[in-house]
Write a protein that holds these residues in place. Structure first.
Motif, short mmCIF file in Angstrom:
data_model
loop_
_atom_site.label_atom_id
_atom_site.label_comp_id
_atom_site.label_asym_id
_atom_site.label_seq_id
_atom_site.Cartn_x
_atom_site.Cartn_y
_atom_site.Cartn_z
N HIS A 1 0.85 -1.19 0.00
CA HIS A 1 0.00 0.00 0.00
C HIS A 1 0.88 1.24 0.00
O HIS A 1 1.81 1.35 0.79
N GLN A 2 0.58 2.18 -0.90
CA GLN A 2 1.36 3.42 -0.96
C GLN A 2 0.45 4.63 -0.83
O GLN A 2 -0.72 4.59 -1.20
N THR A 3 1.01 5.69 -0.28
CA THR A 3 0.26 6.94 -0.12
C THR A 3 0.87 8.05 -0.97
O THR A 3 0.53 9.22 -0.78
N GLU A 4 1.78 7.69 -1.89
CA GLU A 4 2.50 8.69 -2.69
C GLU A 4 1.85 8.96 -4.04
O GLU A 4 2.29 9.84 -4.78
N ASN A 5 0.85 8.18 -4.40
CA ASN A 5 0.18 8.32 -5.69
C ASN A 5 1.13 8.10 -6.87
O ASN A 5 0.95 8.68 -7.95
N HIS A 6 2.15 7.25 -6.67
CA HIS A 6 3.06 6.94 -7.76
C HIS A 6 2.41 5.92 -8.69
O HIS A 6 1.73 4.99 -8.25
N ARG A 7 2.68 6.10 -9.98
CA ARG A 7 2.04 5.24 -10.98
C ARG A 7 2.63 3.84 -11.02
O ARG A 7 1.94 2.87 -11.28
N TYR A 8 3.95 3.74 -10.78
CA TYR A 8 4.64 2.48 -11.00
C TYR A 8 4.89 1.76 -9.67
O TYR A 8 5.35 2.36 -8.70
N MET A 9 4.60 0.47 -9.67
CA MET A 9 4.82 -0.35 -8.49
C MET A 9 5.46 -1.67 -8.90
O MET A 9 5.22 -2.16 -10.01
N TYR A 10 6.26 -2.22 -7.99
CA TYR A 10 7.06 -3.39 -8.30
C TYR A 10 7.05 -4.36 -7.12
O TYR A 10 6.98 -3.94 -5.96
N TRP A 11 7.15 -5.63 -7.45
CA TRP A 11 7.39 -6.66 -6.44
C TRP A 11 8.73 -7.33 -6.74
O TRP A 11 8.97 -7.77 -7.87
N GLY B 1 20.82 -10.99 -4.60
CA GLY B 1 20.33 -9.62 -4.68
C GLY B 1 18.82 -9.62 -4.77
O GLY B 1 18.15 -10.57 -4.37
N LEU B 2 18.27 -8.56 -5.32
CA LEU B 2 16.83 -8.48 -5.51
C LEU B 2 16.50 -8.83 -6.97
O LEU B 2 17.19 -8.39 -7.89
N ARG B 3 15.43 -9.58 -7.15
CA ARG B 3 14.99 -9.95 -8.49
C ARG B 3 13.52 -9.57 -8.67
O ARG B 3 12.70 -9.80 -7.79
N LEU B 4 13.23 -9.01 -9.84
CA LEU B 4 11.89 -8.50 -10.12
C LEU B 4 10.93 -9.64 -10.42
O LEU B 4 11.21 -10.49 -11.27
N ILE B 5 9.78 -9.63 -9.73
CA ILE B 5 8.77 -10.66 -9.94
C ILE B 5 7.72 -10.16 -10.94
O ILE B 5 7.47 -10.79 -11.97
N HIS B 6 7.07 -9.07 -10.61
CA HIS B 6 6.07 -8.43 -11.47
C HIS B 6 6.15 -6.93 -11.23
O HIS B 6 6.63 -6.48 -10.20
N TYR B 7 5.61 -6.19 -12.17
CA TYR B 7 5.50 -4.75 -11.98
C TYR B 7 4.17 -4.26 -12.55
O TYR B 7 3.51 -4.96 -13.32
N SER B 8 3.82 -3.04 -12.16
CA SER B 8 2.58 -2.44 -12.64
C SER B 8 2.88 -1.02 -13.10
O SER B 8 3.61 -0.28 -12.45
N TYR B 9 2.28 -0.66 -14.24
CA TYR B 9 2.47 0.70 -14.78
C TYR B 9 1.16 1.47 -14.79
O TYR B 9 1.02 2.47 -15.50
N GLY C 1 8.11 -9.91 -14.54
CA GLY C 1 9.53 -9.66 -14.38
C GLY C 1 10.31 -10.92 -14.68
O GLY C 1 9.80 -11.83 -15.36
N GLU C 2 11.52 -11.01 -14.16
CA GLU C 2 12.39 -12.13 -14.51
C GLU C 2 12.11 -13.42 -13.75
O GLU C 2 12.52 -14.50 -14.20
N VAL C 3 11.39 -13.36 -12.62
CA VAL C 3 11.12 -14.57 -11.84
C VAL C 3 9.63 -14.65 -11.51
O VAL C 3 9.23 -14.78 -10.35
N SER C 4 8.78 -14.60 -12.52
CA SER C 4 7.33 -14.50 -12.32
C SER C 4 6.62 -15.84 -12.16
O SER C 4 5.46 -15.88 -11.73
N ASP C 5 7.27 -16.95 -12.49
CA ASP C 5 6.59 -18.24 -12.41
C ASP C 5 6.11 -18.53 -10.99
O ASP C 5 6.87 -18.44 -10.03
N GLY C 6 4.82 -18.90 -10.87
CA GLY C 6 4.25 -19.22 -9.57
C GLY C 6 3.65 -18.04 -8.84
O GLY C 6 3.11 -18.19 -7.74
#
Lengths: 115, 112
Positions: free
Chosen positions: A24-34, A42-50, A58-63
């Motif tokens: 949950h964000q209160t910044e009203n930013h358009r882009y969000m990432y998991w 390190g950190l690996r991107l699962i999904h993102y939203s625009y 993202g690169e590790v989205s399976d499951g």
């Protein structure tokens, strides 16, 4: 600090059960990432939203699946949790795509253990 | 495929020492590079962001440099303090895309 919260902060679940993590964000930013963070990776991107209802893999989205019905909320669902999904999950937000000049801001993380 | 490497994986220094953390990346086609700090059990805090057209950025005792042609960035910490103890991660954003590639981090311990 950017207004980003994640819930739950800690969760233990059994293999095969569904799990949903909330960002949950209160910044009203358009882009969000998991992301997921694992030792040595390190950190690996699962999904993102625009945008609302606009998501991509993202690169590790399976499951994993995601949904975004409101600007402020981005949900990550593990349909049937497996032990390989034991990890720390971070949500991030940005004003513009991460491949541009805008910073990403991170939530505090959710530690998920699948037994 | 872009890969980001941070060396060393861990570093222990006495208080007051100046130190350099290294980050290397394999593809120079980046849009920006960001350094983060992560405390144990916490999220990431952005320290410095360097655009691909920039050579360095400074914030207080921190200075980050970027050399795209050689695929390297350094984070310089002056007069280190015990409060600087944390894991430092660098991340590169790929030009035109949504992808940010992270290094595995350098775990820093500053001894009092």
């Amino acid at each position: 600090d950017a207004g980003i919260t994640q819930s739950p902060r800690h969760k233990v679940t059994e293999t095969g059960t569904p799990v949903t993590l909330r960002c949950h964000q209160t910044e009203n930013h358009r882009y969000m990432y998991w992301y997921r963070q694992d030792p040595g990776h390190g950190l690996r991107l699962i999904h993102y939203s625009y945008g609302v209802k606009d998501t991509d893999k993202g690169e590790v989205s399976d499951g994993y699946s995601v949904s975004r019905s409101k600007t402020e909320d981005f949900l990550l669902t593990l349909e049937s949790a497996t032990s390989s999904q034991t990890s720390v999950y971070f949500c991030a937000i940005s004003e513009a795509p991460s491949g541009t000049g805008y910073e990403q801001y991170f939530g505090p993380g959710t530690r998920l253990t699948v037994t | 495929k872009q890969e980001v490497t941070q060396i060393p994986a861990a570093l222990s220094v006495p208080e007051g020492e100046n130190l350099v953390l290294n980050c290397s990346f394999t593809d120079s086609a980046i849009y920006n590079l960001q350094w983060f700090r992560q405390d144990p059990g916490k999220g990431l805090t952005s320290l410095l962001l360097i655009q691909s057209s920039q050579r360095e950025q400074t914030s207080g005792r921190l200075n980050a440099s970027l050399d795209k042609s050689s695929g390297r960035s350094t984070l310089y910490i002056a007069a280190s303090q015990p409060g600087d103890s944390a894991t430092y991660l660098c991340a590169v954003s790929v030009t035109g895309g949504f992808k940010t590639i992270f290094g595995a981090g350098t775990r820093l311990f500053v001894k009092a």
